[in-house]
Design a protein around this motif. Sequence first.
Motif, PDB file in Angstrom:
ATOM      1  N   UNK A 294       0.867  -1.177   0.000  1.00  0.00           N
ATOM      2  CA  UNK A 294       0.000   0.000   0.000  1.00  0.00           C
ATOM      3  C   UNK A 294       0.901   1.224   0.000  1.00  0.00           C
ATOM      4  N   UNK A 295       0.796   2.046  -1.028  1.00  0.00           N
ATOM      5  CA  UNK A 295       1.612   3.250  -1.171  1.00  0.00           C
ATOM      6  C   UNK A 295       0.808   4.441  -0.663  1.00  0.00           C
ATOM      7  N   UNK A 296       1.371   5.184   0.280  1.00  0.00           N
ATOM      8  CA  UNK A 296       0.739   6.420   0.738  1.00  0.00           C
ATOM      9  C   UNK A 296       1.602   7.589   0.293  1.00  0.00           C
ATOM     10  N   UNK A 297       0.968   8.723   0.069  1.00  0.00           N
ATOM     11  CA  UNK A 297       1.699   9.905  -0.394  1.00  0.00           C
ATOM     12  C   UNK A 297       0.888  11.140  -0.062  1.00  0.00           C
ATOM     13  N   UNK A 298       1.567  12.308  -0.116  1.00  0.00           N
ATOM     14  CA  UNK A 298       0.844  13.542   0.145  1.00  0.00           C
ATOM     15  C   UNK A 298       0.091  13.986  -1.099  1.00  0.00           C
ATOM     16  N   UNK A 299      -0.618  15.098  -0.986  1.00  0.00           N
ATOM     17  CA  UNK A 299      -1.580  15.495  -2.016  1.00  0.00           C
ATOM     18  C   UNK A 299      -0.928  15.804  -3.358  1.00  0.00           C
ATOM     19  N   UNK A 300       0.330  16.241  -3.369  1.00  0.00           N
ATOM     20  CA  UNK A 300       0.971  16.569  -4.635  1.00  0.00           C
ATOM     21  C   UNK A 300       1.071  15.350  -5.547  1.00  0.00           C
ATOM     22  N   UNK A 301       1.084  14.154  -4.970  1.00  0.00           N
ATOM     23  CA  UNK A 301       1.198  12.924  -5.756  1.00  0.00           C
ATOM     24  C   UNK A 301      -0.141  12.435  -6.302  1.00  0.00           C
ATOM     25  N   UNK A 302      -1.219  13.170  -6.021  1.00  0.00           N
ATOM     26  CA  UNK A 302      -2.513  12.762  -6.587  1.00  0.00           C
ATOM     27  C   UNK A 302      -2.572  13.264  -8.031  1.00  0.00           C
ATOM     28  N   UNK A 303      -1.899  12.506  -8.897  1.00  0.00           N
ATOM     29  CA  UNK A 303      -1.844  12.785 -10.322  1.00  0.00           C
ATOM     30  C   UNK A 303      -2.128  11.483 -11.064  1.00  0.00           C
ATOM     31  N   UNK A 304      -2.767  11.587 -12.215  1.00  0.00           N
ATOM     32  CA  UNK A 304      -3.142  10.390 -12.966  1.00  0.00           C
ATOM     33  C   UNK A 304      -1.927   9.538 -13.317  1.00  0.00           C
ATOM     34  N   UNK A 305      -0.825  10.179 -13.736  1.00  0.00           N
ATOM     35  CA  UNK A 305       0.351   9.421 -14.130  1.00  0.00           C
ATOM     36  C   UNK A 305       0.933   8.645 -12.950  1.00  0.00           C
ATOM     37  N   UNK A 306       0.857   9.205 -11.745  1.00  0.00           N
ATOM     38  CA  UNK A 306       1.386   8.521 -10.558  1.00  0.00           C
ATOM     39  C   UNK A 306       0.458   7.389 -10.133  1.00  0.00           C
ATOM     40  N   UNK A 307      -0.838   7.645 -10.127  1.00  0.00           N
ATOM     41  CA  UNK A 307      -1.799   6.605  -9.765  1.00  0.00           C
ATOM     42  C   UNK A 307      -1.719   5.434 -10.735  1.00  0.00           C
ATOM     43  N   UNK A 308      -1.620   5.722 -12.026  1.00  0.00           N
ATOM     44  CA  UNK A 308      -1.499   4.649 -13.021  1.00  0.00           C
ATOM     45  C   UNK A 308      -0.210   3.863 -12.821  1.00  0.00           C
ATOM     46  N   UNK A 309       0.874   4.538 -12.474  1.00  0.00           N
ATOM     47  CA  UNK A 309       2.149   3.859 -12.237  1.00  0.00           C
ATOM     48  C   UNK A 309       2.051   2.905 -11.045  1.00  0.00           C
ATOM     49  N   UNK A 310       1.398   3.353  -9.971  1.00  0.00           N
ATOM     50  CA  UNK A 310       1.232   2.500  -8.787  1.00  0.00           C
ATOM     51  C   UNK A 310       0.414   1.255  -9.144  1.00  0.00           C
ATOM     52  N   UNK A 311      -0.662   1.441  -9.888  1.00  0.00           N
ATOM     53  CA  UNK A 311      -1.496   0.304 -10.274  1.00  0.00           C
ATOM     54  C   UNK A 311      -0.747  -0.648 -11.208  1.00  0.00           C
ATOM     55  N   UNK A 312       0.005  -0.100 -12.148  1.00  0.00           N
ATOM     56  CA  UNK A 312       0.763  -0.940 -13.080  1.00  0.00           C
ATOM     57  C   UNK A 312       1.776  -1.812 -12.355  1.00  0.00           C
ATOM     58  N   UNK A 313       2.267  -1.359 -11.211  1.00  0.00           N
ATOM     59  CA  UNK A 313       3.255  -2.120 -10.452  1.00  0.00           C
ATOM     60  C   UNK A 313       2.604  -3.046  -9.424  1.00  0.00           C
ATOM     61  N   UNK A 314       1.269  -3.160  -9.473  1.00  0.00           N
ATOM     62  CA  UNK A 314       0.569  -4.124  -8.635  1.00  0.00           C
ATOM     63  C   UNK A 314       0.372  -3.704  -7.202  1.00  0.00           C
ATOM     64  N   UNK A 315       0.322  -2.404  -6.935  1.00  0.00           N
ATOM     65  CA  UNK A 315       0.151  -1.911  -5.570  1.00  0.00           C
ATOM     66  C   UNK A 315      -1.170  -1.157  -5.437  1.00  0.00           C
ATOM     67  N   UNK A 316      -1.572  -0.931  -4.204  1.00  0.00           N
ATOM     68  CA  UNK A 316      -2.713  -0.068  -3.902  1.00  0.00           C
ATOM     69  C   UNK A 316      -2.201   1.255  -3.354  1.00  0.00           C
ATOM     70  N   UNK A 317      -3.096   2.228  -3.233  1.00  0.00           N
ATOM     71  CA  UNK A 317      -2.657   3.541  -2.779  1.00  0.00           C
ATOM     72  C   UNK A 317      -3.698   4.182  -1.877  1.00  0.00           C
ATOM     73  N   UNK A 318      -3.217   5.057  -1.002  1.00  0.00           N
ATOM     74  CA  UNK A 318      -4.036   5.976  -0.204  1.00  0.00           C
ATOM     75  C   UNK A 318      -3.345   7.333  -0.286  1.00  0.00           C
ATOM     76  N   UNK A 319      -3.982   8.307  -0.948  1.00  0.00           N
ATOM     77  CA  UNK A 319      -3.372   9.602  -1.185  1.00  0.00           C
ATOM     78  C   UNK A 319      -4.346  10.701  -0.773  1.00  0.00           C
ATOM     79  N   UNK A 320      -3.836  11.691  -0.064  1.00  0.00           N
ATOM     80  CA  UNK A 320      -4.681  12.798   0.377  1.00  0.00           C
ATOM     81  C   UNK A 320      -5.112  13.647  -0.818  1.00  0.00           C
ATOM     82  N   UNK A 321      -6.318  14.171  -0.729  1.00  0.00           N
ATOM     83  CA  UNK A 321      -6.875  14.995  -1.799  1.00  0.00           C
ATOM     84  C   UNK A 321      -7.010  16.427  -1.296  1.00  0.00           C
TER      85      UNK A 321
END
Length: 261
Positions: A54-81
């Motif tokens: 599970x990848x967590x990150x601050x709000x700056x990382x809530x970008x489509x390219x980052x979310x897609x990268x996390x999913x492509x690598x087989x992980x889940x995410x929790x990111x502040x909005x």
Amino acid sequence: MRGTLYQNGRNPDIVSAYSLRSGFTLATDVCKEKSNEIKSVPRLLDKLDVLGCVVTADAMSFQKVIIDKIRDKGADFVIELKANQSSLRYGLEDSIKTATPTDIYKESPCLEHGRIESRVCRIFRGEELIADREKWNGNLTVIEILTSTEKKSDGRSTSEQRLYISSLDSSAERLRQITKQHWAIESMHWDLDRNLRQDSIKRKAERAARNLDIIQRMVLALIAVWKNRRKKISDKQKGTAQIIRELAVSFTNVLHFLAQK
């Protein structure tokens, strides 16, 4: 790295991947002089195997390219909005007012730093609230954290709403715990800045600043190993500053620390 300046007056920014379980920095990436964290995070993810994590990150990382990268690598995410995704953030603020949560978790009030804090975590299904679901590539979970704080000194009360987006379909209790655990990396950065004086140490070049950063993270990793191996509760509860003060008393203490068993 506030002690180092580029020619354009900016400071080097170093993005970290931090393991909560081990207390280690797993990898870092320095933002290019004319770049930013949004471009640095995908490069950092390419250095890591996050399959099943599970990848967590601050709000700056809530970008489509980052979310897609996390999913492509087989992980889940929790990111502040936050307001960097203004249409999504403000749209959710409005729709949540009349929506019914799928799960609720209430924490018992706790006394911290002279304040009494109460937290409530509410979970919503994203397909019912997020208008532009196709852009974010899949069903998402909306996490709302409501915090009420009362100062013991004067009785003043404040409240705060924080929103997170996650790919996990889990309970409110677990998702609340994940959002809380993200603050471990903030604590690590605080250790670097406050206890190891990273920002106050002057460096003329980016390479020197990067070398300093690596050495200081090694120090924090050694302290984490020492604390994990100690059996005394009092040793495990020691802060970074206290441990460094004890090591500074004599070289013998340093040798004993490095020879830990």
